[in-house]
Design an enzyme around this catalytic site. Structure first.
Site, PDB file in Angstrom:
ATOM      1  CG  ASP A 136     -33.749 -24.843 -33.738  1.00 23.56           C
ATOM      2  OD1 ASP A 136     -32.994 -23.905 -34.393  1.00 23.56           O
ATOM      3  OD2 ASP A 136     -32.540 -25.442 -33.396  1.00 23.56           O
ATOM      4  CD  GLU A 194      -8.596 -40.749 -53.836  1.00 27.23           C
ATOM      5  OE1 GLU A 194      -9.199 -41.969 -53.095  1.00 27.23           O
ATOM      6  OE2 GLU A 194      -7.609 -40.568 -53.375  1.00 27.23           O
TER       7      GLU A 194
END
Ligand code: DGJ
Length: 749
Positions: free
Chosen positions: A536, A616
């Site tokens: 928030d 990777e």
């Protein structure tokens, strides 16, 4: 500037670049709301109010009871009161000393000042005198002595108006506030939908669009925090408004605790929205002379649909909510060990991960849960914020130094508001844990809540966390909170004030955060509550980024980040690449898709880097290079949701530099087809008169990045006009969850 007061008609008009907000103190002193929406002039719009006699909508006696056309039950009002003739949802409900529940407010004056008001002890948007103005309207209840100061902050350029309320008991006897909302907004005209964002742990902020119907509809939280379950951000839209077009309003509550956002369509089809602290766990005693501040609500209006509202909120939060050194500094690419090791680590293991991280271009190593007290699982240790040197094999300082010697920053995890029963802190201070006397408290994740409404608890946490931060080279803190609050009772409050505990808890949290962020300005704080359970604007005032969700699955994240983007910018959303099969869903997605999705956030990794293959690692090096190269475009660009993850086969979004000089188009297929239906998107925010070179992000000029590109042109040139008005064809999916990142650079004016 943007605030106008017309003395004769007592009309206040708040003008922003593209919107007008208006209210009027009428002949009775009632502060009417007359307009919010499309920009108009300062004409008194109370002429639009239908003042007609309506049965069962009474007339205030103060007008002699004779004007049957005047009723608070139907008039659009700026701050509605309970108990005095308005039967709709109200903003203010007061219990007077005699037990009556009635209050009625009349205009008593106003002030207009340059600059934006601040709220003592609460987060609020800020702005310079050049950027913002403040209007304070005084309202008074002659019978009780209660006065209400309505605060309005006007950010003219930004199209934002903020609201907050200060309530003062100027009477001779104590009263109790049973509801003190921050915003009441009435639309006399229009038929609206509202967009709310519901969810659950590991699937936050799902978009729901419903009509605002007769009756009361609401979203809210009584969980002590704003919650995973409903977000304190909503939009209200005209029925025909969509992503790009139509009247759309956004409302964000600058508060991290219990909230209620309610709508009601009334008997004559007017729409009311009320936002504020949830009244269920709220009863605030106000003795004579005392004041209460209802937290701020941020509002905007855009004629450019939901996307228009989102982009205003993104700018507002980035520039006028987030603070401190990290507001504009580049946030570091991080690796967090949580999904890599969970509780099972030693100092050496962490250093091994950090060594790989440094080699890959990662800038920050974060040590998550498990470094303190007795904490090898989640059943014990919370509250004992002392490093477990036996487990780490060294002091915290030594560990921090080993990591910083590798060229990385060092960060650490806390969960300050919680306590384990099996902890030294609980054994020393059982009274600090939240519980209702005589009842067994509710456990969640086997832990209790620390009573942050108490100053001694706040001071203890400030001291403990400060000591830890001072003891080692720490420049990042992850601030977690892993349960909802229940059993709301504080041993430090008298019986008559227990209704204050939930709000005092949030005020306590804000005090601790304010103290620590001021004392350690170099530390980047990241909020977290089991992922995005306290996502928030209130938290963003202290922590400029928040871990978006405990669900790190790239495909689920498309939906979570899509919903989050309606109210919050990319720069606030913590997003990490994690291992496959994903720990939450078991899904296997390519590393490229995981990178692409995490780059729509603050970007980092959350896996054991030691287990990666050389291939990777090479791909990760490329991702980090790409992110660093495109950092400004991603973090400060204008954000466009081009398709929705809730339908179709591919989610596409774009960030475009505000000056149109570059853009990044990201696309992730969530559904692969044998004979695919092509995906087209019209780009936004480009320069129509310019041409753009389009190539795969991260690919060297004129060259393919990997085998995906061999079937696709390495580089193309297209006009801004064609890309915006005719569109762009997204390359097809090559296997499951294929992702494309297309970088557009303007090549001529
Ligand atoms: C919940 C957080 O969201 C996770 O990232 C992790 O920090 C755990 N808590 C640790 O307990």
């Amino acid at each position: 500037m943007g605030i106008y007061f017309e003395e004769k008609s007592r009309v206040f008009t708040l003008q922003t670049k593209h919107s007008t907000y208006q209210m009027k103190a009428d002949e009775q002193g009632t502060l009417l709301h007359t307009w919010y929406g499309e920009k108009t002039d300062n004409t008194d719009l109370s002429c639009l109010i239908a003042r007609w006699d309506r049965g069962f909508s009474g007339n205030p006696f103060s007008v002699g009871g004779t004007d049957r056309n005047y009723s608070l039950d139907t008039l659009p009002q700026e701050y509605s009161c309970f108990g005095t003739g308005d039967y709709r949802i109200s903003a203010l409900k007061v219990e007077n000393a005699d037990g009556s529940r009635a209050v009625s407010l009349r205009y008593a004056g106003h002030t207009i000042e340059k600059g934006k008001y601040a709220l003592c002890g609460l987060p609020a948007a800020y702005g310079t005198p050049e950027e913002a103005e403040t209007l304070a309207v005084e309202l008074a209840d002659a019978d009780s002595g209660i006065s209400v100061r309505l605060l309005y902050g006007v950010f003219e350029e930004l199209d934002v108006i903020t609201r907050a309320v200060q309530i003062t008991n100027g009477g001779k006897e104590g009263v109790t506030l049973l509801k003190a909302a921050s915003l009441c907004l009435d639309w006399q005209t229009g038929d609206y939908d509202w967009l709310t964002f519901h969810g659950r742990h590991a699937m936050e902020r799902n978009l729901q669009r419903t009509g605002i119907a007769h009756g009361v509809q609401s979203v809210g939280s009584v969980r002590g925090a704003s919650s995973h379950h409903y977000n304190p951000f909503v939009m209200v839209c005209a029925k025909n408004a969509d992503e790009e077009h139509g009247d759309c309003y956004g409302f964000s509550f600058v508060y991290s605790g219990e909230f209620l956002m309610e709508t009601e369509k009334d008997q004559i089809d007017q729409t009311r929205l009320v936002c504020g602290i949830h009244p269920d766990n709220f009863a605030w005693r106000l003795e004579p002379g005392e004041s209460f501040i209802a937290p701020e609500v941020l509002m905007t209006y855009s004629p450019q649909g939901q996307g228009g509202v989102s982009r205003i909120f993104h700018r507002l939060i980035r520039e006028h909510v987030c603070r401190g050194q990290w507001k504009h500094s580049r946030r570091p690419v991080l690796v967090n060990n949580w999904e890599g090791t969970y509780f099972d680590f030693t100092g050496d293991k962490l250093v091994d991960i950090a060594r790989d991280a440094a080699e890959l271009g990662i800038e920050l190593f974060v040590m998550d849960d498990g470094w303190f007290g007795k904490r090898d699982d989640d059943n014990s240790g919370l509250g004992d914020w002392y490093p477990n040197e036996k487990k780490l094999g060294c002091t915290l300082k030594e560990l921090g130094e080993r990591i910083t010697a590798l060229g990385l920053r060092f960060g650490i995890w806390f969960e300050p508001e919680c306590i384990s029963i099996d902890s030294d802190l609980y054994r020393a201070h059982p009274e600090w844990a939240v519980a209702v006397p005589g009842r067994s408290p509710v456990l969640s994740r086997n832990q209790l809540i620390l009573d942050f409404s108490r100053k001694d608890v706040q001071d203890h946490l400030i001291e403990r966390i400060s000591d830890v931060l001072k003891s080692a080279p720490i420049t990042y803190v992850k601030w977690d909170f892993n349960r909802s609050v229940c059993d709301k009772y504080s041993n430090a409050l008298p019986a008559g004030r227990q209704g204050e505990m939930a709000h005092r808890f949030v005020l306590g949290l804000y005090r601790v955060l304010e103290t620590l962020t001021q004392a350690f300005p170099e530390v980047l704080f990241e909020g977290c509550s089991g992922g995005g359970g306290r996502f928030d604007v209130g938290m963003l005032y202290y922590t400029p980024q928040i871990w978006c969700s405990d669900d790190t699955d790239a495909i689920e994240r498309l939906q979570i980040q899509y919903g989050t983007s309606f109210g919050y910018p990319v720069s606030t959303m913590g997003a990490h690449v994690s291992a496959v099969p994903n720990h939450q869903t078991g899904r296997v997605t390519p590393l490229s898709a995981r990178g692409c999705v995490a780059m729509a956030g603050t970007f980092g990794y959350e896996l054991d880097l030691n287990r990666l293959t050389e291939e990777e690692k090479e791909e990760i090096r490329g991702q980090i290079r790409t992110f660093k190269e495109l950092y400004d475009c991603i973090q400060y660009g204008e954000y466009y949701r081009l398709t929705s993850p809730l339908s179709g086969s591919c989610t596409v979004w774009e960030t475009a530099a505000p000056d149109g000089s570059e853009a990044l188009v990201s696309a992730v297929y969530h559904h692969v087809q044998a004979n695919p239906v092509p995906v087209y998107v019209k780009l936004r925010g480009l320069d129509e008169t310019a041409s753009y070179r389009i190539r795969l992000a991260g690919a060297p000029e004129g060259q393919g990045q990997d085998e995906r590109q061999t079937e696709h042109k390495a580089e193309e040139i297209r006009s801004g006009a064609a890309l915006m008005h005719a569109g762009l064809l997204i390359p097809p999916a090559k296997g499951d969850y294929c992702a494309w990142q297309l970088h557009l650079v303007r090549i001529n004016q």
